[in-house]
Write a protein that holds these residues in place. Structure first.
Motif, PDB file in Angstrom:
ATOM      1  N   UNK A  41      30.999  40.032  32.789  1.00  0.00           N
ATOM      2  CA  UNK A  41      32.030  39.695  31.815  1.00  0.00           C
ATOM      3  C   UNK A  41      31.477  39.269  30.472  1.00  0.00           C
ATOM      4  N   UNK A  42      30.199  38.919  30.427  1.00  0.00           N
ATOM      5  CA  UNK A  42      29.551  38.520  29.173  1.00  0.00           C
ATOM      6  C   UNK A  42      28.333  39.392  28.896  1.00  0.00           C
ATOM      7  N   UNK A  43      27.545  39.662  29.937  1.00  0.00           N
ATOM      8  CA  UNK A  43      26.290  40.393  29.776  1.00  0.00           C
ATOM      9  C   UNK A  43      26.265  41.645  30.637  1.00  0.00           C
ATOM     10  N   UNK A  44      25.460  42.592  30.190  1.00  0.00           N
ATOM     11  CA  UNK A  44      25.182  43.814  30.938  1.00  0.00           C
ATOM     12  C   UNK A  44      23.689  43.840  31.215  1.00  0.00           C
ATOM     13  N   UNK A  45      23.299  43.677  32.478  1.00  0.00           N
ATOM     14  CA  UNK A  45      21.894  43.668  32.842  1.00  0.00           C
ATOM     15  C   UNK A  45      21.458  45.005  33.408  1.00  0.00           C
ATOM     16  N   UNK A  71      36.965  45.360  32.198  1.00  0.00           N
ATOM     17  CA  UNK A  71      38.295  45.671  31.689  1.00  0.00           C
ATOM     18  C   UNK A  71      39.363  45.533  32.767  1.00  0.00           C
ATOM     19  N   UNK A  72      39.005  45.811  34.010  1.00  0.00           N
ATOM     20  CA  UNK A  72      39.944  45.680  35.118  1.00  0.00           C
ATOM     21  C   UNK A  72      39.971  44.272  35.708  1.00  0.00           C
ATOM     22  N   UNK A  73      39.173  43.368  35.190  1.00  0.00           N
ATOM     23  CA  UNK A  73      39.202  41.991  35.661  1.00  0.00           C
ATOM     24  C   UNK A  73      38.438  41.745  36.936  1.00  0.00           C
ATOM     25  N   UNK A  74      37.568  42.667  37.326  1.00  0.00           N
ATOM     26  CA  UNK A  74      36.839  42.493  38.586  1.00  0.00           C
ATOM     27  C   UNK A  74      35.891  41.308  38.552  1.00  0.00           C
ATOM     28  N   UNK A  75      35.467  40.902  37.359  1.00  0.00           N
ATOM     29  CA  UNK A  75      34.547  39.764  37.249  1.00  0.00           C
ATOM     30  C   UNK A  75      35.241  38.432  37.482  1.00  0.00           C
ATOM     31  N   UNK A  76      36.583  38.450  37.517  1.00  0.00           N
ATOM     32  CA  UNK A  76      37.307  37.181  37.655  1.00  0.00           C
ATOM     33  C   UNK A  76      38.005  37.048  39.013  1.00  0.00           C
ATOM     34  N   UNK A  77      38.087  38.143  39.795  1.00  0.00           N
ATOM     35  CA  UNK A  77      39.037  38.156  40.903  1.00  0.00           C
ATOM     36  C   UNK A  77      38.416  38.191  42.297  1.00  0.00           C
ATOM     37  N   UNK A  78      37.128  38.018  42.427  1.00  0.00           N
ATOM     38  CA  UNK A  78      36.517  38.134  43.755  1.00  0.00           C
ATOM     39  C   UNK A  78      36.992  37.060  44.718  1.00  0.00           C
ATOM     40  N   UNK A 192      26.601  46.794  39.745  1.00  0.00           N
ATOM     41  CA  UNK A 192      27.268  45.791  40.563  1.00  0.00           C
ATOM     42  C   UNK A 192      28.114  44.863  39.698  1.00  0.00           C
ATOM     43  N   UNK A 193      29.083  44.227  40.344  1.00  0.00           N
ATOM     44  CA  UNK A 193      29.956  43.266  39.679  1.00  0.00           C
ATOM     45  C   UNK A 193      29.500  41.867  40.055  1.00  0.00           C
ATOM     46  N   UNK A 194      29.254  41.052  39.078  1.00  0.00           N
ATOM     47  CA  UNK A 194      28.948  39.644  39.335  1.00  0.00           C
ATOM     48  C   UNK A 194      30.085  38.789  38.786  1.00  0.00           C
ATOM     49  N   UNK A 195      30.385  37.761  39.486  1.00  0.00           N
ATOM     50  CA  UNK A 195      31.492  36.902  39.079  1.00  0.00           C
ATOM     51  C   UNK A 195      31.092  36.024  37.901  1.00  0.00           C
ATOM     52  N   UNK A 196      31.986  35.909  36.947  1.00  0.00           N
ATOM     53  CA  UNK A 196      31.754  35.020  35.812  1.00  0.00           C
ATOM     54  C   UNK A 196      31.888  33.582  36.296  1.00  0.00           C
ATOM     55  N   UNK A 201      36.613  30.526  32.258  1.00  0.00           N
ATOM     56  CA  UNK A 201      36.999  31.833  32.799  1.00  0.00           C
ATOM     57  C   UNK A 201      38.379  32.276  32.337  1.00  0.00           C
ATOM     58  N   UNK A 202      39.424  31.414  32.352  1.00  0.00           N
ATOM     59  CA  UNK A 202      40.740  31.871  31.862  1.00  0.00           C
ATOM     60  C   UNK A 202      40.705  32.353  30.421  1.00  0.00           C
ATOM     61  N   UNK A 203      39.886  31.691  29.595  1.00  0.00           N
ATOM     62  CA  UNK A 203      39.783  32.081  28.193  1.00  0.00           C
ATOM     63  C   UNK A 203      39.117  33.448  28.072  1.00  0.00           C
ATOM     64  N   UNK A 204      38.015  33.637  28.803  1.00  0.00           N
ATOM     65  CA  UNK A 204      37.315  34.918  28.769  1.00  0.00           C
ATOM     66  C   UNK A 204      38.220  36.042  29.263  1.00  0.00           C
ATOM     67  N   UNK A 205      38.950  35.795  30.336  1.00  0.00           N
ATOM     68  CA  UNK A 205      39.841  36.805  30.892  1.00  0.00           C
ATOM     69  C   UNK A 205      40.916  37.194  29.874  1.00  0.00           C
ATOM     70  N   UNK A 206      41.489  36.184  29.210  1.00  0.00           N
ATOM     71  CA  UNK A 206      42.518  36.460  28.198  1.00  0.00           C
ATOM     72  C   UNK A 206      41.931  37.238  27.024  1.00  0.00           C
ATOM     73  N   UNK A 207      40.720  36.883  26.606  1.00  0.00           N
ATOM     74  CA  UNK A 207      40.074  37.584  25.496  1.00  0.00           C
ATOM     75  C   UNK A 207      39.853  39.056  25.834  1.00  0.00           C
TER      76      UNK A 207
END
Length: 414
Positions: A41-45, A71-78, A192-196, A201-207
């Motif tokens: 959600x912030x970085x691409x490694x 974009x699909x919110x996978x980083x916030x919903x695990x 892979x998807x890593x959780x933020x 997190x709510x602010x990042x998701x809204x952004x």
């Protein structure tokens, strides 16, 4: 940043502006400790050794794939889901969108046609259910017992991708990629998807929701918005409704309340005014029906059971009635007010029809305060609408669910 990544990110900005503009929001980090690529959600490694095994167009596709996860919110919903299983489910949901947009992914990228158009939550639940059924079958046939939560997908060649989290195996399996890994494990996935984990997190998701809308509008203005992305964008920015809150609000609204002179309002007695007060008599029977056809997954059943208990504790109905129904009612549990409630496992396993619970209540002369029916909505409905409130808790997104002929509907995606 590796110049090949910079080049392909620029190509996305020029040729696929929706993906490109969102890719620019991610900080690119070289990370030799990972297997392939990751996003949080912030970085691409990325692992430079794995990067060297990819063609230029595959790099472009992998970047787009990682962008789509955010974009699909996978980083916030695990949540509490198994990381490997969640990773695979997200890939099944995203990869077809990337390839349908004209991009290339490494060989072996997950894209089961059964899951096309479904959310990561739906795919995760389905694959988890299939894994449990396979495990039960293995036990019954005397085969070695499978490990719990073994949800990683087979790689090309039939090797299980059971990597330890957060690096799950959900993608390509090429000899060159495998040689880049020091351990004798399956080849790395293409991302892979890593959780933020930040507190905001709510602010990042809204952004990101705002960024997705802006990227979509910009791409549309340039005429470079793939048609398959339209529906994804709409789903990605839809507000998430807490189904638990809706369920509790429905139950509360179904409880009888009225003004009564039997208990006058004490606030006005000193003024000589005899006014009614709000009377909330004890609620009658509360009925919950669980779809026992096997199409509602165990995790959803468990969370629904928890909310049934919470509603019972808050409303304290005269009786709590829990029915299990596939084509017919297979099990009925009745708990009187104040009685300890321990729900038995769901019993059933046939097809789906919604008629029998309503028929049983009518035959026994039970008029509940409300009825809540948990189901995937794929069955036959009663012809006549009952006189009491009904809430259909759909385990299928409402945009795809069969519409009930009466009552209200809410979406239950756990």
């Amino acid at each position: 940043m590796d110049p090949r990544i910079s080049k392909q990110r620029t190509a996305l900005v020029l040729d696929q502006p929706f993906f490109g503009s969102l890719a620019l929001r991610l900080n690119v980090i070289e990370d030799p400790s990972c297997k392939s690529f990751w996003v949080d959600g912030v970085s691409l490694g990325y692992n430079p050794a794995y990067l060297a095994t990819l063609k230029d167009l595959e790099i472009r596709g992998v970047i787009a794939k990682q962008v789509m996860h955010v974009a699909n919110g996978h980083c916030w919903r695990q949540g509490d889901r198994d990381p490997d299983g969640w990773n695979d489910a997200c890939s099944h949901a995203i990869n077809p969108i990337v390839t349908d947009s004209g991009m290339l992914l490494p060989a072996g990228a997950l894209a089961d046609p059964r899951f096309k158009g479904k959310s990561a939550e739906e795919i995760y639940a389905k694959r988890a259910q299939e894994a449990r059924e396979k495990e039960k079958g293995a036990k019954g046939g005397g085969k070695p017992e499978a490990k719990p939560d073994a949800q990683s997908t087979e790689q090309p060649g039939g090797q299980p991708g059971g990597a330890s989290p957060p690096q799950s195996a959900n993608g390509a399996n090429t000899p060159s990629a495998e040689s880049a890994s020091p351990d004798p494990q399956p080849a790395p996935c293409c991302g892979e998807v890593r959780q933020y984990l930040g507190d905001d997190k709510p602010v990042k998701e809204a952004e990101w929701k705002v960024a997705v809308l802006q990227a979509a509008k910009a791409a549309q203005m340039r005429g470079n918005m793939p048609g398959g992305l339209q529906g994804m964008v709409q789903q990605a920015v839809e507000p998430i409704v807490d189904w638990r809150a809706v369920l509790h609000r429905f139950a509360q609204q179904s409880s009888p309340t009225d003004y009564s002179f039997a208990m006058p309002n004490r606030r006005y007695l000193h003024m000589g005014l005899y006014l009614p007060s709000l009377n909330e008599p004890a609620i009658g029977d509360a009925v919950f029906v669980r779809d026992a056809s096997g199409s509602v997954f165990d995790e959803t059943q468990a969370q629904f059971d928890g909310e049934v208990l919470a509603v019972n504790d808050s409303l304290r109905p005269q009786r709590l009635i829990v029915m299990d129904c596939d084509t017919k009612v297979r099990q009925v549990q009745i708990f009187e007010r104040g009685e300890p409630v321990e729900l038995l496992p769901v019993r059933g396993g046939g097809g789906t029809a919604f008629v029998d619970p309503f028929r049983r209540l009518a035959e026994e002369g039970i008029r509940p305060a409300f009825l809540v029916y948990l189901s995937d909505m794929d069955g036959s409905f009663p012809v006549e609408e009952p006189s009491y409130p009904v809430l259909w808790a759909s385990t299928v997104p409402l945009r795809r669910a069969k519409q009930a002929p009466f009552g209200e509907m809410l979406e239950v995606i756990c």
